[in-house]
Scaffold this motif. Structure first.
Motif, PDB file in Angstrom:
ATOM      1  N   LEU A 156      55.405  32.339  46.291  1.00 24.67           N
ATOM      2  CA  LEU A 156      56.335  32.474  46.112  1.00 24.67           C
ATOM      3  C   LEU A 156      58.155  32.297  46.686  1.00 24.67           C
ATOM      4  CD1 LEU A 156      55.088  32.113  42.294  1.00 24.67           C
ATOM      5  CD2 LEU A 156      55.052  30.303  44.148  1.00 24.67           C
ATOM      6  N   ARG A 157      57.950  33.584  46.515  1.00 26.38           N
ATOM      7  CA  ARG A 157      59.298  33.839  47.186  1.00 26.38           C
ATOM      8  C   ARG A 157      60.264  32.780  48.266  1.00 26.38           C
ATOM      9  NH1 ARG A 157      61.496  37.791  43.634  1.00 26.38           N
ATOM     10  NH2 ARG A 157      60.132  39.286  42.431  1.00 26.38           N
ATOM     11  N   ALA A 158      59.400  32.814  49.321  1.00 30.52           N
ATOM     12  CA  ALA A 158      59.172  32.512  50.561  1.00 30.52           C
ATOM     13  C   ALA A 158      58.835  30.775  50.699  1.00 30.52           C
ATOM     14  CB  ALA A 158      57.666  33.175  52.121  1.00 30.52           C
ATOM     15  N   ALA A 159      58.977  30.004  49.276  1.00 27.87           N
ATOM     16  CA  ALA A 159      58.251  28.911  48.746  1.00 27.87           C
ATOM     17  C   ALA A 159      59.724  28.404  49.616  1.00 27.87           C
ATOM     18  CB  ALA A 159      57.596  28.556  48.036  1.00 27.87           C
ATOM     19  N   PRO A 160      59.843  26.876  50.132  1.00 29.39           N
ATOM     20  CA  PRO A 160      60.745  26.017  51.075  1.00 29.39           C
ATOM     21  C   PRO A 160      61.733  25.427  49.276  1.00 29.39           C
ATOM     22  CG  PRO A 160      58.886  25.536  51.904  1.00 29.39           C
ATOM     23  CD  PRO A 160      58.633  26.596  51.019  1.00 29.39           C
ATOM     24  N   ARG A 161      63.050  25.654  48.900  1.00 30.33           N
ATOM     25  CA  ARG A 161      64.007  24.939  47.706  1.00 30.33           C
ATOM     26  C   ARG A 161      63.230  23.929  48.306  1.00 30.33           C
ATOM     27  NH1 ARG A 161      67.702  26.827  44.857  1.00 30.33           N
ATOM     28  NH2 ARG A 161      69.058  25.437  43.248  1.00 30.33           N
ATOM     29  N   GLY A 162      62.949  23.437  46.710  1.00 31.10           N
ATOM     30  CA  GLY A 162      62.304  21.962  47.004  1.00 31.10           C
ATOM     31  C   GLY A 162      61.088  22.070  46.810  1.00 31.10           C
ATOM     32  N   ALA A 163      60.362  22.682  47.022  1.00 35.36           N
ATOM     33  CA  ALA A 163      59.068  21.936  47.896  1.00 35.36           C
ATOM     34  C   ALA A 163      58.162  21.766  46.285  1.00 35.36           C
ATOM     35  CB  ALA A 163      58.290  23.287  48.462  1.00 35.36           C
ATOM     36  N   ARG A 164      57.032  20.918  45.860  1.00 32.15           N
ATOM     37  CA  ARG A 164      56.738  21.066  45.299  1.00 32.15           C
ATOM     38  C   ARG A 164      55.100  20.833  45.405  1.00 32.15           C
ATOM     39  NH1 ARG A 164      59.093  19.432  40.876  1.00 32.15           N
ATOM     40  NH2 ARG A 164      57.555  19.120  40.119  1.00 32.15           N
ATOM     41  N   PHE A 165      54.009  21.849  44.656  1.00 26.55           N
ATOM     42  CA  PHE A 165      52.551  22.298  44.505  1.00 26.55           C
ATOM     43  C   PHE A 165      51.984  21.473  44.649  1.00 26.55           C
ATOM     44  CE2 PHE A 165      56.148  25.601  46.286  1.00 26.55           C
ATOM     45  CZ  PHE A 165      55.654  25.390  47.339  1.00 26.55           C
ATOM     46  N   PRO A 166      50.351  21.377  45.129  1.00 23.25           N
ATOM     47  CA  PRO A 166      49.297  20.143  43.693  1.00 23.25           C
ATOM     48  C   PRO A 166      49.058  21.758  43.046  1.00 23.25           C
ATOM     49  CG  PRO A 166      49.028  21.145  46.414  1.00 23.25           C
ATOM     50  CD  PRO A 166      49.896  21.452  46.345  1.00 23.25           C
ATOM     51  N   TRP A 167      48.955  20.804  42.355  1.00 18.77           N
ATOM     52  CA  TRP A 167      47.622  22.073  40.742  1.00 18.77           C
ATOM     53  C   TRP A 167      46.980  21.012  40.217  1.00 18.77           C
ATOM     54  CZ3 TRP A 167      46.883  26.469  40.840  1.00 18.77           C
ATOM     55  CH2 TRP A 167      46.966  27.275  39.582  1.00 18.77           C
ATOM     56  N   PHE A 168      45.976  21.391  39.567  1.00 17.98           N
ATOM     57  CA  PHE A 168      45.032  21.000  38.100  1.00 17.98           C
ATOM     58  C   PHE A 168      46.194  19.402  38.039  1.00 17.98           C
ATOM     59  CE2 PHE A 168      43.717  25.064  38.696  1.00 17.98           C
ATOM     60  CZ  PHE A 168      42.224  24.698  39.424  1.00 17.98           C
ATOM     61  N   GLY A 169      47.263  19.850  37.474  1.00 16.01           N
ATOM     62  CA  GLY A 169      48.078  18.665  36.467  1.00 16.01           C
ATOM     63  C   GLY A 169      48.620  17.878  37.660  1.00 16.01           C
ATOM     64  N   PRO A 170      50.568  17.676  37.045  1.00 17.12           N
ATOM     65  CA  PRO A 170      51.053  16.629  38.053  1.00 17.12           C
ATOM     66  C   PRO A 170      50.922  18.042  39.125  1.00 17.12           C
ATOM     67  CG  PRO A 170      51.498  16.815  36.125  1.00 17.12           C
ATOM     68  CD  PRO A 170      50.496  17.820  35.738  1.00 17.12           C
ATOM     69  N   PRO A 171      52.334  17.743  40.533  1.00 14.59           N
ATOM     70  CA  PRO A 171      52.358  18.642  41.671  1.00 14.59           C
ATOM     71  C   PRO A 171      53.972  20.018  40.670  1.00 14.59           C
ATOM     72  CG  PRO A 171      52.696  17.137  42.625  1.00 14.59           C
ATOM     73  CD  PRO A 171      51.860  16.282  40.847  1.00 14.59           C
ATOM     74  N   MET A 172      53.664  20.662  40.830  1.00 16.51           N
ATOM     75  CA  MET A 172      54.932  21.945  40.254  1.00 16.51           C
ATOM     76  C   MET A 172      55.318  22.754  41.181  1.00 16.51           C
ATOM     77  SD  MET A 172      51.611  23.757  38.199  1.00 16.51           S
ATOM     78  CE  MET A 172      53.142  24.621  36.967  1.00 16.51           C
ATOM     79  N   SER A 173      56.781  23.391  41.712  1.00 18.14           N
ATOM     80  CA  SER A 173      57.974  23.643  41.990  1.00 18.14           C
ATOM     81  C   SER A 173      57.254  24.848  41.973  1.00 18.14           C
ATOM     82  CB  SER A 173      58.883  23.492  41.431  1.00 18.14           C
ATOM     83  OG  SER A 173      59.166  24.697  39.789  1.00 18.14           O
ATOM     84  N   ALA A 174      58.050  25.478  42.904  1.00 21.93           N
ATOM     85  CA  ALA A 174      57.948  27.478  42.611  1.00 21.93           C
ATOM     86  C   ALA A 174      58.099  27.683  41.442  1.00 21.93           C
ATOM     87  CB  ALA A 174      58.646  28.386  43.729  1.00 21.93           C
ATOM     88  N   ALA A 175      59.097  27.288  40.934  1.00 18.02           N
ATOM     89  CA  ALA A 175      59.572  28.272  39.769  1.00 18.02           C
ATOM     90  C   ALA A 175      58.991  27.999  38.659  1.00 18.02           C
ATOM     91  CB  ALA A 175      61.131  27.635  38.955  1.00 18.02           C
ATOM     92  N   SER A 176      58.144  26.147  38.491  1.00 21.31           N
ATOM     93  CA  SER A 176      56.937  26.071  37.750  1.00 21.31           C
ATOM     94  C   SER A 176      56.308  26.789  37.774  1.00 21.31           C
ATOM     95  CB  SER A 176      56.960  24.464  37.615  1.00 21.31           C
ATOM     96  OG  SER A 176      58.516  23.612  37.550  1.00 21.31           O
ATOM     97  N   MET A 177      54.983  26.533  38.642  1.00 19.98           N
ATOM     98  CA  MET A 177      54.389  28.001  38.973  1.00 19.98           C
ATOM     99  C   MET A 177      54.164  29.037  38.655  1.00 19.98           C
ATOM    100  SD  MET A 177      51.130  27.216  40.855  1.00 19.98           S
ATOM    101  CE  MET A 177      51.518  25.672  42.008  1.00 19.98           C
TER     102      MET A 177
END
Length: 264
Positions: free
Chosen positions: A110-131
């Protein structure tokens, strides 16, 4: 765009607090039943480990995460319990080690994730902060189950602000998950933090309001206590209905906990 580092730091602290609670438990106490039906203390930690691992895959290997989703879709009503059962069969020391390794790897990712990146999840895609926020919410909620089982009263911290926020943002989901019409207006939510600060969400002049201690609001939206046992109050019919159905987590509606004194 929110900076993810503070919530990642808070997630680490929340996990460390729960780790301290379970690390010295005997094997017999790892097998104690918790308020979640059929789940022991070991099941609670196994579930957190499985979800941390799923989040790690979502951040670092989306193709592998898609296989996790496919498996879940084949058994939507049982895959969570099956994963917890599998982890709970491990010796406590091995389960604890795996949980520690998994959450440390997720922290780094999570700390290394690119700023603004979004990741798949069981619901809508999530940012690192939301994850990280979702992981903190689950860690706190399942930690509450463990604390209740052990008879431990945890001192609330201002890390609860993340759970308050996700609980407010999940309002419309809670109505939709039950096939209920989503209220057309925002509510005003005002809760008092453990440090005495007022946390507010929604329009200041909204006619429908929810107020109370942040701890009680978090217990409500994670369905760790019945509203009858909490000092959360609503003004307005839709706000009042929300307190009966609120949930900060994705997935089907939960049954929640009965009022104190009533059988589970």
């Amino acid at each position: 765009m929110s900076e993810p580092t503070p919530v990642i730091d808070d997630l680490r602290e929340e996990s460390d607090e729960l780790d301290h609670l379970v690390a010295a438990l005997s094997e017999e106490r790892w097998a104690l039943p918790t308020p979640a039906p059929r789940w022991t203390v070991a099941h609670q930690i196994a579930h957190l480990h499985w979800t941390d691992r799923s989040a790690l895959l979502a951040v670092t290997d989306p193709a592998a995460f898609s296989e996790v989703v496919e498996t879940a879709l084949k058994a939507p009503d049982t895959f969570v319990d099956e994963a917890a059962d599998e982890g709970a069969r491990l010796a406590p020391g091995a389960l604890l080690a795996r949980w520690r390794e998994g959450r440390a790897a997720l922290d780094r990712a999570l700390r290394a994730a690119p700023r603004g990146a979004r990741f798949p999840w069981f619901g809508p895609p999530m940012s690192a902060a939301s994850m990280a926020t979702g992981r903190l919410m689950e860690t706190w909620a399942h930690g509450q189950d463990v604390a209740d089982t052990l008879g431990v009263v945890r001192a609330p911290t201002d890390r609860l602000r993340h759970i308050v926020r996700i609980g407010v943002r999940a309002r419309d989901f809670a109505f939709g998950a039950r096939g209920l019409p989503v209220p057309g207006e925002e509510f005003r939510v005002e809760v008092t933090s453990p440090s005495g600060e007022l946390w507010s969400h929604g329009p200041e002049g909204a006619p429908q309001r929810v107020t109370g201690p942040a701890l009680d609001f978090c217990l409500l939206v994670t369905q760790r206590a019945h509203r009858a046992d909490l000092a959360v109050r609503a003004e307005g019919p839709d706000a009042d209905r929300w307190l009966d159905i609120a949930q900060a987590f994705a997935g089907p509606p939960g049954t929640g906990r009965p009022p104190k004194g009533e059988p589970a």
